[in-house]
Design an enzyme around this catalytic site. Structure first.
Site, PDB file in Angstrom:
ATOM      1  N   TYR A 173     -18.500-117.660  25.262  1.00 34.38           N
ATOM      2  CA  TYR A 173     -18.692-117.275  23.943  1.00 34.38           C
ATOM      3  C   TYR A 173     -18.871-118.750  22.903  1.00 34.38           C
ATOM      4  CZ  TYR A 173     -13.318-118.348  22.624  1.00 34.38           C
ATOM      5  OH  TYR A 173     -12.316-118.848  22.566  1.00 34.38           O
ATOM      6  N   GLU A 174     -19.792-118.505  21.608  1.00 33.48           N
ATOM      7  CA  GLU A 174     -20.231-119.676  20.977  1.00 33.48           C
ATOM      8  C   GLU A 174     -21.355-120.019  22.052  1.00 33.48           C
ATOM      9  OE1 GLU A 174     -19.748-119.824  18.110  1.00 33.48           O
ATOM     10  OE2 GLU A 174     -17.751-118.803  17.981  1.00 33.48           O
ATOM     11  N   GLY A 175     -21.979-119.446  22.480  1.00 30.63           N
ATOM     12  CA  GLY A 175     -23.155-119.844  23.142  1.00 30.63           C
ATOM     13  C   GLY A 175     -22.626-119.922  24.680  1.00 30.63           C
ATOM     14  N   GLN A 210     -25.714-123.800  25.809  1.00 30.67           N
ATOM     15  CA  GLN A 210     -25.682-125.203  25.341  1.00 30.67           C
ATOM     16  C   GLN A 210     -26.739-126.289  26.053  1.00 30.67           C
ATOM     17  OE1 GLN A 210     -23.319-125.708  23.062  1.00 30.67           O
ATOM     18  NE2 GLN A 210     -22.946-123.286  23.298  1.00 30.67           N
ATOM     19  N   ARG A 216     -18.608-124.498  18.119  1.00 30.25           N
ATOM     20  CA  ARG A 216     -18.689-125.137  19.385  1.00 30.25           C
ATOM     21  C   ARG A 216     -18.127-126.268  19.775  1.00 30.25           C
ATOM     22  NH1 ARG A 216     -25.579-124.067  20.032  1.00 30.25           N
ATOM     23  NH2 ARG A 216     -25.275-121.637  20.510  1.00 30.25           N
TER      24      ARG A 216
END
Lengths: 596, 596
Positions: free
Chosen positions: B437-439, B444, B297
């Site tokens: 992506y990655e949340g 977040q 992240r």
């Protein structure tokens, strides 16, 4: 990825906000009765939804292509355009004497929105053709009108606008294309034009290029530009297309979006000269081109609104369908993502901005009709001034908001939004041209500051703000937290807008760069305040109807909630924009060029 | 479209804002002296600028492709990645005992920025490999560390993260992939994973998949997920790659952007079972995966900053080169468009947001180093809490701002920006994945609200706000309009942030959906306030140095002007965000689902 035209909202806006009733009483607009308009919209919705909308995604995957001077458009485009012309949709707002339906702009506007929601790439050919028709109606000779208007209005031929040249970009003063008089009333045209939308295609039997060029003795700069008709095929005596003219497409662009719409490089006169005829008088070409451009600018605003509506519908459908994660308030299993508050926030933001921009644009169209058709000259003039103030706002703000809406549309889809097959990404790519062509947002903003605000000392702007204040007073009469919130934000917004108008007028002479440093922000501020104003008006009407037990209660309550959202989430940005405009020019202009 | 790493700004941030001096005195960080760091950055800049950056645009035009289970990456990627590994760039922040350089995160961070500015598609293979290394360092057995770490850290092999499944999206509770113990310490893995970045490629001799799966008796939901190592090629006794494992790439996605980075669908176990080994303990997979994800992240935040810097540089170069229209203040002919105020405004906005996000991220990296390396446990713990608060802000805000910056980058180019050959459009397309992506930004923001704000009653947030207030006090000591403006906007911003933190903490129990309706807006507010704080700190340092006659005066003055711009144009949005969060949940949540 289907599209259902939002007829209910369109009719609400036409009837309750944009004065369709009043427009239909104007001389020449008598056909636009409420019933007729509803029928036209429903028929158009059917055509756009069933014939054009299904072409949008496939044509993005298999765009137009160029081979040996010919452009083959995407599958289905040719047949659909033929049906479009034959059904009379190119002619909605054009005169009946040339084959049109003669309906007011207010009725044509939702039709334009629908066609663009269905496919911007497809709709562009109609948009450009509309522009050519407007220019010929205004400045064409009787002979030119007789020759060109009917085939353009009935969709047999299409039109183009040829402004940009490789070295010139938006700077028309730099146009170099030459027009050499032949002594027989015709001219030979020599030059290269780029970014010509539908400059070559296979969807109609002829293409009528309107081309800016300079005659041999023309003065330099924008005062030496003339406008010429240069058909792809010269016209026979009987009006049919004849010999091929010396205007050829040498390539088309590989673009980020609107891929199905061919963007041509046109070469005029490489084989002896392209034959053209002058439109109107020499050296007045820019003036005529502005007629096309103003119509086209409003039309591009509608493209933004249509695209935003399409992206919104697609995001809603996905959010209702996609099951993922539990509800924050507790649930036995995963729920549709429309239940997650941030998805809801994005959908509301998409919806609220689309509805606000639609309302403002339709109101603008109604004002344009009054400016054209009203019997009283003073009324026409006053409305024209308001309309002209609104055009850069409608173009600039509706397209800027469409970028945000398309972006949120992808975001609602999560990872699936990034996969091209889903279709959400196409809107994100397509939207990006809308803030650029027909004048970038900065060019719209220059127009808003210069011609529309400074020239009359802010008078028209202030007259509009006075109307906003009247709505604020009406909001104060209604009970409830929604109306209090709407009123509070609208009051902050109108105060910010008034302060900015005063700032612009007061400082433009002493600090022209400082004022123009905030021009786009002023345009955005005007957009959210005037859009918020329309949403406030809509909420007032909705409450009146609810109180009276009239109408669709669910629709009316949603309208109030959407207006509330717009106030708290969009209008609330007015103060920040005000600061950036009034205090922010120092930061914009502080660096020397070498410091970048 | 070349890329020059902004070494001067990077070193300014490292030395003046992010406490490189202090970090280099931490146990284990002694190598990170100011001189060494400068040398590392210059060497890395050379590699990224000369080897990787030239691949970015060509690899977008000729992306990776799949054929019969194999993925061929874009021309140049394989050779560049070999050089990347051999030069030690994969190992910058990893332990020396496994072949790394053992430098602190604060030094690795600008290297990550540079690689991503050079090519996000290329940098992704390194980012994912970093994540795998982190997970193995934390939870791997000694045997696993001995087997996998050195080849990963030296770039001989690469790593992947296998979370998402077709039916599950971001919802890991829904993971179905099965892991069946074989009694010999290994497991057989069966299932389908999607969206696997560099899940298959030809750039390294082996790929180490880290896979989330469920053992037969695992509890349902996220508490029953374990983490497995599933190499593409099983490892021989001597550590070399051996037999092909039953993990195969069945397709790659056709994406909006980062096209050179292959996004794989991986099929595990279709031919008898993919052999894997457990990482750490059963059912603790999610915990380990979060180690990878948290590192990733932060890394994605750096992608946003790198992309923004690249888009900015490209826009500046175009704006200096492109001649069009006269200067508003008068000029004899057309001028470079950088002279036009709205172009200048967009460039300043791109620059200011990039510099602010860079400063915030580097400061975060320095805090992370203190949290890892400091001798005192209480200091470690306190700094870890601050770092963990910052991670969702750095990821979420830096990527959201990168979308805006990439958008402005296209806009500066006008019509040329829409043509793919220009390269500006690639950044606009590439940027769109970063907020997903990655949340997603919403994920977040959920983390920021839930784990990072509510859990400690806002204590960490308040401690950071107290530091912002100290900067405000320091600003009050400096003369001049710039510092007055910066202080005024920072004070409004910190007050808004504090009010929002209080609102979140006070209302999350009684109105959870109302609080989460504003979660993304809270994240954005935190981003602009904390980014603005860093810019204010930078301006203070710059003024001190100017007063002392130290440093590059032009650079320092530009820093103050950029901080001023950030305050007036970006921080000024804080009030609107505050309203939307505190007053705006009613509008977000008012509609029933059927009303959409």
């Amino acid at each position: 990825m289907s599209y259902q035209a939002p007829i209910k909202d369109m009719l609400f806006v036409l009837n309750e906000l944009a004065n369709l009733q009043q427009v239909s009483q104007l001389p020449g607009c008598e056909d636009a009765t409420v019933d007729t308009v509803e029928a036209v919209l429903e028929e158009n919705a059917k055509f756009c939804g069933e014939v054009v909308a299904p072409l949008n995604h496939p044509s993005d995957k298999e765009p137009s292509f160029w081979h040996d001077g010919q452009v083959t458009t995407s599958a289905g485009f040719k047949v659909a355009f033929q049906a479009f012309g034959e059904s009379g949709w190119q002619g909605v707002q054009h005169p009946q004497e040339f084959g049109g339906q003669g309906l007011p702009k207010l009725v044509a506007t939702p039709c334009t929105e629908m066609l663009n929601a269905a496919s911007i790439s497809f709709a562009l050919v109609a948009l450009l053709t509309d522009g050519a028709i407007e220019a010929l109606l205004t400045a064409g000779s009787d002979e030119q009108k007789a020759l060109y208007l009917e085939p353009l209005i009935t969709g047999k031929w299409t039109g183009t606008m040829n402004l940009t040249e490789p070295q010139a970009g938006s700077d028309l003063a730099a146009v170099r294309t030459r027009a050499v008089p032949q002594g027989d009333g015709t001219y030979k045209i020599f030059g290269t034009k780029i970014f010509i939308t539908y400059g070559e295609h296979d969807m109609a039997e002829n293409i009528i290029h309107l081309v800016l060029a300079r005659t041999p003795d023309a003065p330099p700069g924008v005062k030496g530009i003339s406008l010429f008709i240069v058909p792809k095929f010269l016209i026979n005596e009987d009006g049919t297309p004849g010999a091929r003219n010396d205007a050829h497409c040498v390539s088309i662009e590989h673009k980020l979006g609107i891929k199905a719409s061919p963007t041509a490089v046109l070469q005029f006169g490489d084989n002896g000269g392209a034959i053209g005829t002058l439109v109107g008088e020499e050296n007045r070409g820019l003036e005529y081109m502005f007629i096309m451009m103003n119509a086209a600018r409003f039309g591009v605003g509608m493209q933004g609104i249509g695209l935003a509506e399409r992206a919104y519908q697609q995001a809603v459908a996905f959010a209702k369908d996609r099951i993922q994660s539990r509800d924050l308030a507790g649930s036995s299993g995963p729920v549709a993502i429309i239940n997650h508050p941030d998805v809801r926030r994005m959908l509301m933001s998409m919806r609220a901005q689309t509805e606000a921009a639609r309302a403002l644009a339709y109101v603008g169209a109604g004002i344009s009709d009054i400016a054209h058709y009203h019997a009283d000259e003073a009324t026409r003039k006053a409305n024209l001034a308001v309309y002209e103030y609104l055009v850069p706002v409608i173009k600039g703000w509706s397209t800027e908001m469409s970028e945000n809406v398309a972006r949120d549309g992808v975001q609602v889809h999560g990872g699936m939004g990034f996969i091209e097959e889903t279709g959400a990404a196409q809107h994100y790519r397509d939207a990006k041209i809308l803030t650029i062509y027909e004048g970038t947002t900065a060019i719209q903003a220059n127009d808003l500051v210069g011609r529309k605000t400074v020239r009359d000392g802010g008078a028209v702007a202030k007259s509009i703000i006075a109307q906003v204040r009247a709505t604020e007073a009406a909001l104060a009469e209604v009970q409830g937290a929604d109306f209090a919130a709407i009123r509070a934000q609208l009051a902050l917004g109108s105060a910010a807008l008034e302060e900015v108008v005063d700032f612009v007028v007061a400082n433009v002479k002493s600090d022209i760069k400082g004022v123009f440093a905030g021009s786009v922000l002023y345009l955005k501020l005007a957009g959210i305040v005037l859009g918020g104003w329309q949403m406030a008006r809509a909420a007032l009407v909705a409450q009146q109807k609810l109180d009276a037990g009239q109408g669709d209660a669910s629709f009316l309550r949603a309208k109030i909630a959407t207006a509330r959202f717009f106030a708290d989430h969009i209008l609330s940005g007015a103060g920040g924009l005000r600061s950036a405009i009034v205090d922010g020019s120092a930061g914009v202009l502080a660096l020397d060029i070498e410091q970048f």
